[in-house]
Design an enzyme around this catalytic site. Structure first.
Site, PDB file in Angstrom:
ATOM      1  NE  ARG A 234      -4.166  -1.565  -0.036  1.00  0.00           N
ATOM      2  CZ  ARG A 234      -4.274  -2.400  -1.053  1.00  0.00           C
ATOM      3  NH1 ARG A 234      -3.343  -2.402  -1.997  1.00  0.00           N
ATOM      4  NH2 ARG A 234      -5.289  -3.232  -1.155  1.00  0.00           N
ATOM      5  CD  GLU A 263      -2.448   3.486  -5.907  1.00  0.00           C
ATOM      6  OE1 GLU A 263      -3.534   2.926  -6.207  1.00  0.00           O
ATOM      7  OE2 GLU A 263      -1.480   2.867  -5.428  1.00  0.00           O
ATOM      8  CG  HIS A 281      -2.524  -0.685  -7.194  1.00  0.00           C
ATOM      9  ND1 HIS A 281      -3.040   0.086  -6.196  1.00  0.00           N
ATOM     10  CD2 HIS A 281      -2.495  -1.942  -6.695  1.00  0.00           C
ATOM     11  CE1 HIS A 281      -3.315  -0.655  -5.140  1.00  0.00           C
ATOM     12  NE2 HIS A 281      -2.985  -1.890  -5.409  1.00  0.00           N
TER      13      HIS A 281
END
Length: 532
Positions: A234, A263, A281
């Site tokens: 994370r 993000e 990601h």
């Protein structure tokens, strides 16, 4: 009523098929999760919400979701769900902790190797017609010390793969036992030692208050000079500003990042640093992983909505589909025992102990404790359920404990609840007979045998002649029929109790008349969730 599930993010068609095959009505609206207003309007009509990372489940949204019973996250991270708020609203939050473990571990290893050999930079340079062999001198991973922060499902998979690359692996995880570390062939160390020894550090932890910015300026200063950082967990785990500074100073030799605090990242200095490799990601982004997590979350949510089975829940004890039928009557009993305590106790409760005796001690006692607390709190919080009960109990200052023991009496199993207030201690014991019906078998240390019914009346008195007649006459004169009459006493002439099952409630006039007879110390009408 057929349970309904809303899928508000893009999810494999496998999930839709599984829901429908298992008798759950499903509505697929991928992209709805990005529209907060539309989602808030739609959520009111659903029992379940299946999501990925785009949908944000906030306390505000949960206030609109009066029918919602379960949220299923197809993936491991639930930082887009307010789990505490969901618990307070009695909504189960599930994830799929195993579905993307291999995929994410492989991505971390790929990032590590790309970082060691500067593959993305070398690829880009070659595409532009350059041939800069000397500019992209790499390092071997074999023989290097890898520090793995977080040795859960994903971290363990990384450890196994790193050992295959002939790396020496050290691990930091507060929950990593010595035995587990030995099985993984990982040296268990404290975080400070990992920082000082590791040549590559890979993070595999959830984002919590304890892990936020675990790699900050102070931690980076304690690392070996030239260390390489990999983060596929994370974004908030790493202090990005501090990392950029450490790379600029040469303290950190490079970083490979799949996740960011914001993000997509905007105006992030790490993006312009040649020592940094980034991906959007992608940790769980493989065909296989997406199929697995879609299948798993659909199966888990369906099992709960149709069978009452709970698995991979973050705020509720797990109940497997196999144990649910056997556990069900005991959950009902625990709820009834807690309800008796809750209805009988007017003072604030300070502590609760649950004793599980005999075969029940080998069952899922966490679920039973949740049911007992829910029953206990229902008189003051009618909407409480097994999910919200423990949160509410702790908010009210309950100190909760449980004890298990092997069979100690004539019953194969029983549950005993003891509560303490500032002024007294009260206990009740119950069991489930072979007919599957819960029964109260001891109150205040006095043995009884009372099947639980919807309407009941509880009295205490001195054991003297005529008590049955007084109760029967007063209740009969009121037009209420007595379905069952259960008596118990400590000994002749001592304390005695009566627990009556009634076909309809005993109203205020009935209880006032019983009290007015002068023969009873306590008179309390009781209501239980039976036959509703």
């Amino acid at each position: 009523m057929v349970p309904r599930v809303l899928i508000s993010d893009k999810l494999s068609d496998t999930a839709v098929r599984i829901f429908r095959d298992r008798g759950v009505e499903v509505e697929l609206q991928p992209g709805l999760g990005r529209d907060k207003t539309a989602l808030a309007q739609a959520i009111e009509d659903f029992d379940g919400l299946a999501i990925r990372s785009a949908t944000k489940v906030t306390a505000k949204l949960l206030r609109r979701a009066g029918r919602l019973r379960v949220i299923g996250r197809a993936g491991i991270g639930v930082d887009n769900v307010d789990v505490a708020a969901a618990s307070r609203h009695g909504v189960i939050v599930m994830n799929t902790p195993f579905g993307n473990a291999i995929t994410t571990a492989e991505h971390a290893i790929a990032m590590m190797m790309a970082l060691a050999r500067q593959i993305p930079q070398a690829s880009e340079s070659t595409r532009y017609g350059k041939w800069e062999k000397s500019s992209f001198m790499g390092i071997e991973l074999a023989g290097k010390t890898l520090g793995v922060v977080g040795c859960g499902n994903i971290g363990s998979a990384v450890c196994r793969r790193a050992l295959g690359l002939q790396m020496k692996v050290i691990g930091f995880d507060p929950f990593l036992s010595g035995e587990r570390a030995r099985k993984l062939q990982v040296e268990k160390v404290e975080f400070a030692e990992l920082l000082s020894r590791a040549e590559v550090i890979s993070f595999h932890v959830p984002l919590t208050k304890r892990t936020r910015h675990i790699l900050d300026a102070e931690a980076l200063a304690a690392t070996r000079r030239g260390v390489r950082i990999v983060n596929c967990s994370r974004g908030g785990v790493v202090d990005e500003a501090a990392l950029a500074e450490a790379i600029g100073s040469g303290q950190v030799g490079g970083a490979a990042l799949d996740v960011f605090e914001n993000e997509p990242p905007v105006d992030n200095p790490l993006l312009s640093m040649p020592e940094v490799i980034v991906t959007p990601h992608l940790g769980a982004s493989t065909v296989e992983a997406q199929e697995k997590v879609a299948q798993q979350i659909a199966e888990q949510m369906s099992d709960y909505l149709v069978k009452g089975a709970v698995s991979n829940a973050l705020n509720m004890p797990s109940i497997s589909a196999e144990e649910a039928p056997r556990l069900s009557p005991w959950i009902t009993l625990a709820d009834h025992l807690g309800s008796f305590i809750g209805q009988m106790t007017a003072e604030p409760i300070t502590s609760v102990n649950l004793l599980y005796d005999g075969s029940i001690a080998e069952m899922n006692t966490k679920a039973l404790t949740a049911a007992a607390l829910a029953g206990m709190l229902r008189p003051i919080s009618p909407d409480v359920n097994m999910v919200s009960a423990e949160v509410m109990a702790k908010e009210r200052g309950f100190v909760i404990s449980s004890t298990v023991q092997s069979q100690s009496g004539v019953f194969d199993a029983f549950i005993k609840i003891t509560v303490t207030t500032e002024g007294m201690t009260r206990s009740i014991v119950g069991t489930v007979y072979s007919d599957g019906k819960p029964r109260f078998i001891q109150i205040k240390g006095i043995y009884v045998d009372a099947e639980v019914s919807r309407h009941m009346l509880y009295t205490t008195n001195r054991d003297t002649p005529g008590i049955i007649g007084v109760l029967g006459t007063i209740i009969g004169d009121s037009g209420v029929n007595i379905a069952n009459f259960n008596l118990g006493r400590a000994e002749a002439g001592a304390d005695a109790i009566a627990l009556l099952s009634l076909d309809s409630p005993a109203d205020g006039a009935v209880t006032a008349a019983i009290r007015g007879s002068g023969k009873f110390r306590q008179v309390r009408p009781l209501e239980f969730n039976v036959g509703r």
